[in-house]
Design an enzyme around this catalytic site. Structure first.
Site, PDB file in Angstrom:
ATOM      1  N   ARG A   1       6.137   7.626  -4.522  1.00  0.00           N
ATOM      2  CA  ARG A   1       6.762   8.908  -4.181  1.00  0.00           C
ATOM      3  C   ARG A   1       7.273   9.600  -5.440  1.00  0.00           C
ATOM      4  O   ARG A   1       7.467   8.981  -6.487  1.00  0.00           O
ATOM      5  CB  ARG A   1       7.925   8.692  -3.202  1.00  0.00           C
ATOM      6  CG  ARG A   1       9.056   7.893  -3.804  1.00  0.00           C
ATOM      7  CD  ARG A   1      10.374   8.048  -3.083  1.00  0.00           C
ATOM      8  NE  ARG A   1      11.379   7.121  -3.623  1.00  0.00           N
ATOM      9  CZ  ARG A   1      12.054   7.301  -4.752  1.00  0.00           C
ATOM     10  NH1 ARG A   1      11.840   8.366  -5.498  1.00  0.00           N
ATOM     11  NH2 ARG A   1      12.942   6.409  -5.159  1.00  0.00           N
ATOM     12  N   GLY A   2       7.549  10.882  -5.299  1.00  0.00           N
ATOM     13  CA  GLY A   2       8.177  11.602  -6.395  1.00  0.00           C
ATOM     14  C   GLY A   2       9.646  11.213  -6.505  1.00  0.00           C
ATOM     15  O   GLY A   2      10.218  10.590  -5.615  1.00  0.00           O
ATOM     16  N   GLY A   3      10.242  11.558  -7.639  1.00  0.00           N
ATOM     17  CA  GLY A   3      11.673  11.301  -7.815  1.00  0.00           C
ATOM     18  C   GLY A   3      11.961  10.107  -8.695  1.00  0.00           C
ATOM     19  O   GLY A   3      11.075   9.540  -9.327  1.00  0.00           O
ATOM     20  N   GLN A   4      13.236   9.717  -8.731  1.00  0.00           N
ATOM     21  CA  GLN A   4      13.696   8.687  -9.646  1.00  0.00           C
ATOM     22  C   GLN A   4      14.222   7.476  -8.861  1.00  0.00           C
ATOM     23  O   GLN A   4      13.606   7.075  -7.881  1.00  0.00           O
ATOM     24  CB  GLN A   4      14.726   9.303 -10.593  1.00  0.00           C
ATOM     25  CG  GLN A   4      14.128  10.497 -11.364  1.00  0.00           C
ATOM     26  CD  GLN A   4      15.061  11.092 -12.387  1.00  0.00           C
ATOM     27  OE1 GLN A   4      15.638  10.398 -13.209  1.00  0.00           O
ATOM     28  NE2 GLN A   4      15.221  12.406 -12.351  1.00  0.00           N
TER      29      GLN A   4
ATOM     30  N   THR B   1      16.489   5.429  -6.272  1.00  0.00           N
ATOM     31  CA  THR B   1      17.242   5.683  -5.049  1.00  0.00           C
ATOM     32  C   THR B   1      17.659   4.349  -4.448  1.00  0.00           C
ATOM     33  O   THR B   1      16.947   3.351  -4.579  1.00  0.00           O
ATOM     34  CB  THR B   1      16.383   6.461  -4.022  1.00  0.00           C
ATOM     35  OG1 THR B   1      16.012   7.717  -4.581  1.00  0.00           O
ATOM     36  CG2 THR B   1      17.144   6.730  -2.741  1.00  0.00           C
TER      37      THR B   1
ATOM     38  N   ALA C   1      19.083  12.233   0.000  1.00  0.00           N
ATOM     39  CA  ALA C   1      18.020  12.216  -1.018  1.00  0.00           C
ATOM     40  C   ALA C   1      16.676  12.507  -0.353  1.00  0.00           C
ATOM     41  O   ALA C   1      16.517  12.318   0.858  1.00  0.00           O
ATOM     42  CB  ALA C   1      17.987  10.850  -1.701  1.00  0.00           C
TER      43      ALA C   1
ATOM     44  N   GLY D   1      12.242  12.248  -1.301  1.00  0.00           N
ATOM     45  CA  GLY D   1      11.128  11.951  -2.198  1.00  0.00           C
ATOM     46  C   GLY D   1       9.878  11.846  -1.354  1.00  0.00           C
ATOM     47  O   GLY D   1       9.880  11.177  -0.318  1.00  0.00           O
TER      48      GLY D   1
ATOM     49  N   VAL E   1      13.072  11.360   3.649  1.00  0.00           N
ATOM     50  CA  VAL E   1      14.467  11.670   3.346  1.00  0.00           C
ATOM     51  C   VAL E   1      15.363  10.469   3.643  1.00  0.00           C
ATOM     52  O   VAL E   1      14.975   9.548   4.357  1.00  0.00           O
ATOM     53  CB  VAL E   1      14.959  12.884   4.164  1.00  0.00           C
ATOM     54  CG1 VAL E   1      14.088  14.108   3.914  1.00  0.00           C
ATOM     55  CG2 VAL E   1      15.008  12.560   5.663  1.00  0.00           C
TER      56      VAL E   1
ATOM     57  N   CYS F   1      18.991   9.158  -8.674  1.00  0.00           N
ATOM     58  CA  CYS F   1      18.158  10.312  -8.995  1.00  0.00           C
ATOM     59  C   CYS F   1      18.379  10.831 -10.412  1.00  0.00           C
ATOM     60  O   CYS F   1      18.129  11.996 -10.711  1.00  0.00           O
ATOM     61  CB  CYS F   1      18.341  11.426  -7.972  1.00  0.00           C
ATOM     62  SG  CYS F   1      17.890  10.892  -6.314  1.00  0.00           S
TER      63      CYS F   1
END
Length: 212
Positions: free
Chosen positions: A75-78, A80, A146, A148, A160, A177
């Site tokens: 997934r996208g993002g950092q 979590t 959050a 992603g 989510v 994040c």
């Protein structure tokens, strides 16, 4: 596609804690079948045991204390955190049949969270340059949700995570994040005694308004 497969979105709500590998396997399978026209769209509401997940732009320096299992995801993002007391919503929608616009889909996910929080009289807000939904608390801001996503063949998966009543100390093992200067909060932390069932009702209601 069979017209019956386009007629509605299935909802799945899991009791107990679902392991991350199990969730990922089911999501991947369902997304593939949706793309092939062999399954309806689905929203899956669940809780995970305590884990950290790393998105495609995760910075290893943001993993401070790997006290829980760490999963690298597509997934996208950092980084979590997921855990008990947090409602995770995995969203498997066919954007080809809806609107093939990734940015619009992410905006709709944010709006879904904002409208869900509004049902509990919480003002969730977007912030330029920061992913997720934020709550202003006087001079500070805390993250309450959050998101992603990953999209394959125009079918979405991942989704989510809304903090209902998780152990907020579990977030201290990461920089959530990648944002160091702000904290995290939850409905319980804000003094709102919502149950997971209450949140599910609000999620379903606001989803219907935004995604139809």
């Amino acid at each position: 596609m069979d017209a019956s497969l386009k007629s509605r979105t299935d909802w799945k709500i899991s009791d107990g804690l679902v392991s991350y590998p199990e969730a990922l396997s089911l999501m991947e399978d369902r997304a593939a079948r949706i793309a092939d026209g062999r399954a309806r769209e689905m929203v899956w509401l669940l809780e995970h045991p305590p884990i950290y997940t790393a998105g495609t732009s995760a910075n290893e320096a943001d993993l401070i204390d790997a006290r829980f299992p760490v999963y690298r995801t597509g997934r996208g993002g950092q980084f979590t955190y997921h855990g008990p007391g947090q409602r995770v919503g995995y969203v498997m929608l066919n954007l080809k049949d809806r609107k093939p616009d990734v940015r619009a889909f992410v905006h709709d996910l944010e709006q879904w969270l904002i409208e869900t929080l509004a049902e509990f009289n919480v003002k969730g807000e977007r912030r330029e340059g920061r992913v997720g939904i934020w709550v202003a608390r006087g001079a500070r801001e805390d993250k309450i949700a959050a998101l992603g996503v990953r999209i394959r063949r125009w079918v979405t998966f991942h989704g989510v995570a809304l903090n209902v009543e998780p152990d907020l100390s579990h977030f201290s093992g990461i920089v959530p994040c990648g944002v160091r200067q702000h904290g995290v909060t939850s409905l319980a932390d804000l003094g709102i005694p919502a149950t997971m069932a209450d949140v599910d009702v609000a999620l379903k209601r606001s989803f219907a308004r935004i995604f139809g």
